[in-house]
Design a protein around this motif. Structure first.
Motif, PDB file in Angstrom:
ATOM      1  N   ASN A 120       1.298   2.624 -13.442  1.00  9.75           N
ATOM      2  CA  ASN A 120       1.115   1.229 -13.788  1.00  9.75           C
ATOM      3  C   ASN A 120       1.744   0.561 -12.630  1.00  9.75           C
ATOM      4  O   ASN A 120       1.477  -0.811 -12.683  1.00  9.75           O
ATOM      5  N   ARG A 121       2.648   0.993 -11.920  1.00 13.58           N
ATOM      6  CA  ARG A 121       3.237   0.125 -10.877  1.00 13.58           C
ATOM      7  C   ARG A 121       2.306  -0.203  -9.788  1.00 13.58           C
ATOM      8  O   ARG A 121       2.371  -0.961  -8.992  1.00 13.58           O
ATOM      9  N   SER A 122       1.425   0.870  -9.722  1.00 12.60           N
ATOM     10  CA  SER A 122       0.419   0.714  -8.629  1.00 12.60           C
ATOM     11  C   SER A 122      -0.505  -0.060  -9.037  1.00 12.60           C
ATOM     12  O   SER A 122      -1.308  -1.151  -8.118  1.00 12.60           O
ATOM     13  N   VAL A 123      -0.938  -0.273 -10.172  1.00 10.81           N
ATOM     14  CA  VAL A 123      -1.769  -1.166 -11.195  1.00 10.81           C
ATOM     15  C   VAL A 123      -1.386  -2.356 -10.764  1.00 10.81           C
ATOM     16  O   VAL A 123      -2.142  -3.373 -10.617  1.00 10.81           O
ATOM     17  N   TRP A 124      -0.079  -2.643 -11.009  1.00 13.81           N
ATOM     18  CA  TRP A 124       0.588  -3.969 -10.919  1.00 13.81           C
ATOM     19  C   TRP A 124       0.213  -4.650  -9.689  1.00 13.81           C
ATOM     20  O   TRP A 124      -0.054  -5.895  -9.487  1.00 13.81           O
ATOM     21  N   LEU A 125       0.260  -3.780  -8.465  1.00 15.28           N
ATOM     22  CA  LEU A 125      -0.110  -4.073  -7.048  1.00 15.28           C
ATOM     23  C   LEU A 125      -1.463  -4.560  -6.748  1.00 15.28           C
ATOM     24  O   LEU A 125      -1.714  -5.415  -6.194  1.00 15.28           O
ATOM     25  N   PHE A 126      -2.235  -3.776  -7.038  1.00 15.91           N
ATOM     26  CA  PHE A 126      -3.536  -3.724  -6.874  1.00 15.91           C
ATOM     27  C   PHE A 126      -4.469  -3.362  -8.176  1.00 15.91           C
ATOM     28  O   PHE A 126      -4.891  -2.240  -8.556  1.00 15.91           O
ATOM     29  N   LYS A 127      -4.761  -4.386  -8.880  1.00 14.64           N
ATOM     30  CA  LYS A 127      -5.491  -4.441  -9.876  1.00 14.64           C
ATOM     31  C   LYS A 127      -6.914  -4.189  -9.833  1.00 14.64           C
ATOM     32  O   LYS A 127      -7.831  -3.538 -10.598  1.00 14.64           O
ATOM     33  N   GLN A 160       0.876  -1.283  -0.045  1.00 10.64           N
ATOM     34  CA  GLN A 160       0.094  -0.044   0.062  1.00 10.64           C
ATOM     35  C   GLN A 160       0.916   1.294   0.002  1.00 10.64           C
ATOM     36  O   GLN A 160       0.749   2.173  -0.551  1.00 10.64           O
ATOM     37  N   LEU A 161       1.750   1.305   0.908  1.00  9.90           N
ATOM     38  CA  LEU A 161       2.810   2.249   0.877  1.00  9.90           C
ATOM     39  C   LEU A 161       3.541   2.524  -0.659  1.00  9.90           C
ATOM     40  O   LEU A 161       3.393   3.859  -1.010  1.00  9.90           O
ATOM     41  N   TYR A 162       4.028   1.470  -1.164  1.00 10.24           N
ATOM     42  CA  TYR A 162       4.581   1.660  -2.554  1.00 10.24           C
ATOM     43  C   TYR A 162       3.674   2.163  -3.407  1.00 10.24           C
ATOM     44  O   TYR A 162       4.041   3.063  -4.351  1.00 10.24           O
ATOM     45  N   SER A 163       2.439   1.582  -3.475  1.00  8.10           N
ATOM     46  CA  SER A 163       1.460   1.976  -4.362  1.00  8.10           C
ATOM     47  C   SER A 163       0.901   3.554  -3.981  1.00  8.10           C
ATOM     48  O   SER A 163       0.891   4.318  -4.928  1.00  8.10           O
ATOM     49  N   LYS A 164       1.133   4.130  -2.943  1.00  9.36           N
ATOM     50  CA  LYS A 164       0.540   5.517  -2.582  1.00  9.36           C
ATOM     51  C   LYS A 164       1.731   6.293  -3.142  1.00  9.36           C
ATOM     52  O   LYS A 164       1.538   7.345  -3.872  1.00  9.36           O
ATOM     53  N   ILE A 165       3.124   5.890  -2.921  1.00  9.90           N
ATOM     54  CA  ILE A 165       4.199   6.866  -3.400  1.00  9.90           C
ATOM     55  C   ILE A 165       4.127   6.655  -5.163  1.00  9.90           C
ATOM     56  O   ILE A 165       4.369   7.851  -5.812  1.00  9.90           O
ATOM     57  N   SER A 166       3.772   5.654  -5.562  1.00  8.37           N
ATOM     58  CA  SER A 166       3.701   5.638  -7.261  1.00  8.37           C
ATOM     59  C   SER A 166       2.670   6.383  -7.820  1.00  8.37           C
ATOM     60  O   SER A 166       2.964   7.311  -8.729  1.00  8.37           O
ATOM     61  N   LEU A 167       1.703   6.554  -6.912  1.00  9.22           N
ATOM     62  CA  LEU A 167       0.495   7.294  -7.402  1.00  9.22           C
ATOM     63  C   LEU A 167       1.037   8.867  -7.278  1.00  9.22           C
ATOM     64  O   LEU A 167       0.633   9.720  -8.095  1.00  9.22           O
ATOM     65  N   GLU A 168       1.452   9.171  -6.241  1.00  7.02           N
ATOM     66  CA  GLU A 168       1.874  10.466  -5.995  1.00  7.02           C
ATOM     67  C   GLU A 168       2.985  11.047  -7.207  1.00  7.02           C
ATOM     68  O   GLU A 168       2.741  12.127  -7.599  1.00  7.02           O
ATOM     69  N   LYS A 169       3.724  10.070  -7.304  1.00  4.56           N
ATOM     70  CA  LYS A 169       4.833  10.618  -8.369  1.00  4.56           C
ATOM     71  C   LYS A 169       4.049  10.681  -9.680  1.00  4.56           C
ATOM     72  O   LYS A 169       4.512  11.505 -10.583  1.00  4.56           O
ATOM     73  N   ASN A 205      -6.620   3.909  -9.135  1.00  6.45           N
ATOM     74  CA  ASN A 205      -5.586   3.694 -10.269  1.00  6.45           C
ATOM     75  C   ASN A 205      -5.769   4.036 -11.631  1.00  6.45           C
ATOM     76  O   ASN A 205      -5.328   4.822 -12.416  1.00  6.45           O
ATOM     77  N   TYR A 206      -7.171   3.189 -11.963  1.00  2.00           N
ATOM     78  CA  TYR A 206      -7.596   3.522 -13.410  1.00  2.00           C
ATOM     79  C   TYR A 206      -8.150   4.937 -13.679  1.00  2.00           C
ATOM     80  O   TYR A 206      -7.995   5.631 -14.771  1.00  2.00           O
ATOM     81  N   TYR A 207      -8.581   5.543 -12.449  1.00  2.00           N
ATOM     82  CA  TYR A 207      -9.197   6.806 -12.486  1.00  2.00           C
ATOM     83  C   TYR A 207      -8.003   7.926 -12.879  1.00  2.00           C
ATOM     84  O   TYR A 207      -8.083   8.949 -13.908  1.00  2.00           O
ATOM     85  N   ILE A 208      -6.984   7.736 -12.248  1.00  2.00           N
ATOM     86  CA  ILE A 208      -5.799   8.551 -12.387  1.00  2.00           C
ATOM     87  C   ILE A 208      -5.196   8.364 -13.854  1.00  2.00           C
ATOM     88  O   ILE A 208      -4.774   9.367 -14.382  1.00  2.00           O
ATOM     89  N   LEU A 209      -5.212   7.000 -14.258  1.00  3.53           N
ATOM     90  CA  LEU A 209      -4.550   6.708 -15.677  1.00  3.53           C
ATOM     91  C   LEU A 209      -5.539   7.467 -16.796  1.00  3.53           C
ATOM     92  O   LEU A 209      -4.959   7.985 -17.616  1.00  3.53           O
ATOM     93  N   ALA A 210      -6.633   7.354 -16.531  1.00  2.00           N
ATOM     94  CA  ALA A 210      -7.764   8.138 -17.608  1.00  2.00           C
ATOM     95  C   ALA A 210      -7.137   9.619 -17.684  1.00  2.00           C
ATOM     96  O   ALA A 210      -7.338  10.066 -18.610  1.00  2.00           O
ATOM     97  N   HIS A 211      -6.894  10.115 -16.552  1.00  2.00           N
ATOM     98  CA  HIS A 211      -6.920  11.591 -16.424  1.00  2.00           C
ATOM     99  C   HIS A 211      -5.304  11.899 -17.463  1.00  2.00           C
ATOM    100  O   HIS A 211      -5.216  12.980 -17.987  1.00  2.00           O
ATOM    101  N   ILE A 212      -4.642  11.171 -16.766  1.00  2.00           N
ATOM    102  CA  ILE A 212      -3.038  11.248 -17.664  1.00  2.00           C
ATOM    103  C   ILE A 212      -3.192  10.999 -19.177  1.00  2.00           C
ATOM    104  O   ILE A 212      -2.779  11.860 -19.980  1.00  2.00           O
ATOM    105  N   PHE A 213      -4.188   9.866 -19.589  1.00  2.00           N
ATOM    106  CA  PHE A 213      -4.098   9.630 -21.040  1.00  2.00           C
ATOM    107  C   PHE A 213      -5.122  10.823 -21.816  1.00  2.00           C
ATOM    108  O   PHE A 213      -4.915  11.600 -22.824  1.00  2.00           O
ATOM    109  N   LEU A 214      -5.997  11.400 -20.858  1.00  2.00           N
ATOM    110  CA  LEU A 214      -6.923  12.704 -21.075  1.00  2.00           C
ATOM    111  C   LEU A 214      -5.863  13.923 -21.528  1.00  2.00           C
ATOM    112  O   LEU A 214      -6.150  14.719 -22.597  1.00  2.00           O
ATOM    113  N   LYS A 215      -4.809  14.112 -20.601  1.00  6.97           N
ATOM    114  CA  LYS A 215      -4.116  15.208 -20.977  1.00  6.97           C
ATOM    115  C   LYS A 215      -3.209  15.013 -21.881  1.00  6.97           C
ATOM    116  O   LYS A 215      -2.555  15.873 -22.708  1.00  6.97           O
ATOM    117  N   LYS A 216      -2.830  13.741 -22.060  1.00  7.54           N
ATOM    118  CA  LYS A 216      -1.407  13.373 -23.033  1.00  7.54           C
ATOM    119  C   LYS A 216      -2.157  13.760 -24.246  1.00  7.54           C
ATOM    120  O   LYS A 216      -1.382  14.143 -25.251  1.00  7.54           O
TER     121      LYS A 216
END
Length: 556
Positions: A468-475, A441-450, A480-491
């Motif tokens: 995606n490192r957080s996704v690998w831990l907690f599918k 959970q801590l590693y996932s939190k750090i990955s999402l913040e980064k 995780n997917y909500y933040i990914l959606a925002h990243i692809f939206l901005k990209k």
């Protein structure tokens, strides 16, 4: 007497654990999630060592305490967000192990833990008083109301009414904590006066005054009423056979003064509670929350909607005039709504076991004070949600363990103990799993913040890799997917992206009650002229949050 190496290890582990339990009150998990996870990891590591060297484990206590988090996992199939249910259950396992640890402590360590908690409470109270004297004025003079209200008007309301929070996220949580400590200190005052310990009595009076002052500054009426009820009934009902109680006329007079002060504060705010047309009326708002909780219960009476999921389901049943919340402001209704009737009945059975044990024993004043602290917490949770906040709940579990473990079994009841390997193996595997789960959970939190930092810096590929490192831990985590959606939206900028759609739909599949996923996806479809799909998801957003006016306007 010289200690061997094993005894030194046990002593060192116990000292660290006592300091950690005393210091945990300074970590607000809502604002310091990473610090809370670091605490959990360290606690599990130390508790693993402690239980390896533990000579005996009480079987009855093990089953009683560990069953509640297990009952949270049992109805996982019916949960509307399984990831959140597992995370909540893992957090409750920590509370269970706190109680089991206190059960296993020797008498001297228990005394030390009690005083560490009281010293920590004194520091929390001093911060609350400082906040009232200087903190509010500083905020008013240096920060504009626009900045304060960026995340809502709650902080501005606290500032306006001068309600202190100290290290907590709300005055109610601080009040719940201080009310428990006040009961303990009242018990100490009786105890030390009976034993004629003058210096300790004076120290106890000073602590009581400090806790009392901080409690008044929270302006939390439900905590005042709960505390008054306990002070005037438990100390006399449970100790009615001790005639020495009635000799303490000054203390009894002090209790009436406390009640008078609380009554004065109550009547100062009486208009706030009786003006039913006031949209921020506390009583009316709670009635709305409770009505919504009852509606959730009616739909899921047996197994609930899953631990930690009330906030996701609440908008569907929210009254139009009610405020946003993720708690029912009644822990018993929320337990039923989230976990179902079986878990609620088990928790009530746990409380019954505590009181049945208490009624059979002759408590001294300190033990009566700790029992009173557990009752104050339980009463206050008819109007609040501190049972679900580890920062306050762990104090209750410590007091529960103190009260429940007052008397050890007699020599003839050794069958209730277990020396062998069975429980040690169960403990070992469970603690190791919980330890690594918190590390993940801590590693996932750090990955999402980064990932969010990379997103702000427009480094989209690095952001995707980090998330995606957080996704690998907690599918199964919808976030995780909500933040990914925002990243692809901005990209992709103004271009339509199937990755945005795919990740929004994954988040919705994992948390189908969260209306804002539907709304944001509908906006994205509408922006790119997919009007049929936009209309479909606007309709779903309104279904799961029917009182949201913004959703209603876009759906028409």
């Amino acid at each position: 007497m010289r200690m061997d190496f094993k005894s030194c290890i046990i002593h060192a582990v116990n000292v660290l654990l006592l300091l950690m339990l005393g210091g945990r009150i300074f970590i607000c998990e809502q604002a310091q999630e990473k610090n809370a996870l670091l605490f959990n990891i360290t606690f599990y590591f130390l508790i693993f060592i402690h239980f390896i060297f533990l000579k005996k484990i009480r079987l009855d206590r093990f089953y009683l305490i560990i069953l509640l988090p297990l009952l949270m996992i049992f109805p996982l199939y019916f949960s509307v967000n399984r990831y959140e249910t597992i995370v909540t259950a893992v957090n409750f396992f920590l509370l269970s192990f706190v109680a089991l640890y206190v059960f296993s402590l020797e008498k001297e360590y228990k005394k030390n833990l009690l005083w560490i908690m009281l010293i920590a409470g004194a520091l929390v109270s001093l911060r609350a008083v400082y906040q009232w004297l200087f903190g509010f004025s500083f905020l008013e003079n240096t920060i504009s109301p626009q900045v304060i209200t960026e995340n809502g008007f709650y902080a501005l309301d606290l500032l306006k009414h001068r309600r202190v929070v100290s290290c907590f996220s709300s005055p109610g949580l601080l009040a719940s904590y201080l009310a428990m400590l006040l009961c303990i200190v009242c018990g100490l005052i009786f105890e030390y006066r009976e034993r004629h310990f003058k210096k300790r009595t004076i120290y106890s009076y000073l602590l009581a005054f400090l806790f009392f002052t901080a409690l008044i500054l929270t302006k939390t009426i439900s905590a005042y009423l709960s505390l008054c009820f306990v002070l005037f009934f438990l100390f006399f009902i449970f100790l009615k056979k001790r005639k020495s109680v009635w000799r303490y006329g000054k203390i009894i007079l002090a209790m009436f003064i406390i009640a008078a002060v609380f009554a004065g504060i109550f009547f100062q705010r009486i208009n706030f509670f009786t003006d039913l047309k006031n949209p921020e009326n506390s009583i009316v708002q709670r009635l709305y929350y409770w009505q919504s909780a009852v509606k959730v219960i009616k739909e899921n009476p047996l197994f609930g909607v899953g631990a930690g999921n009330f906030g996701f389901v609440y908008p569907r049943f929210k009254h139009e005039a009610a405020n946003e919340t993720i708690y029912a402001h009644n822990s018993y209704l929320q337990l039923w709504a989230e976990l179902g009737i079986f878990s609620l009945l088990f928790f009530l059975f746990l409380i019954r076991c505590l009181f049945m044990r208490a009624l059979k024993q002759r408590f001294n004043f300190l033990q009566a004070g700790m029992l009173a602290g557990t009752v104050v917490f339980l009463l206050h949770n008819f109007f609040d949600y501190s049972f679900f906040i580890f920062q306050t709940a762990f104090v209750w579990w410590v007091l529960f363990a103190f009260s429940f473990a007052h008397e050890e079994p007699e020599a003839g009841s050794e069958k209730q103990f277990e020396r062998g390997m069975v429980l040690r193996i169960i403990f070992s595997f469970l603690i190791i799993f919980l330890l690594f789960y918190n590390i993940a959970q801590l590693y996932s939190k750090i990955s999402l913040e980064k990932g969010i930092e990379f997103l702000k810096a427009k480094k989209y590929d690095e952001a995707i890799k980090s998330v995606n490192r957080s996704v690998w831990l907690f599918k199964k985590s919808d976030l995780n997917y909500y933040i990914l959606a925002h990243i692809f939206l901005k990209k992709n900028g103004q271009d339509f992206s199937s990755e945005v759609i795919k990740n929004y739909k994954k988040a919705i599949a994992l948390n189908r009650y969260y209306s804002f996923y539907y709304y944001e996806l509908a906006l994205y479809y509408e922006k790119h002229n997919y009007h049929k799909e936009a209309k479909e998801f606007f309709a779903k957003a309104v279904y799961f949050y029917p009182t949201n006016k913004k959703f209603q306007l876009r759906n028409n």
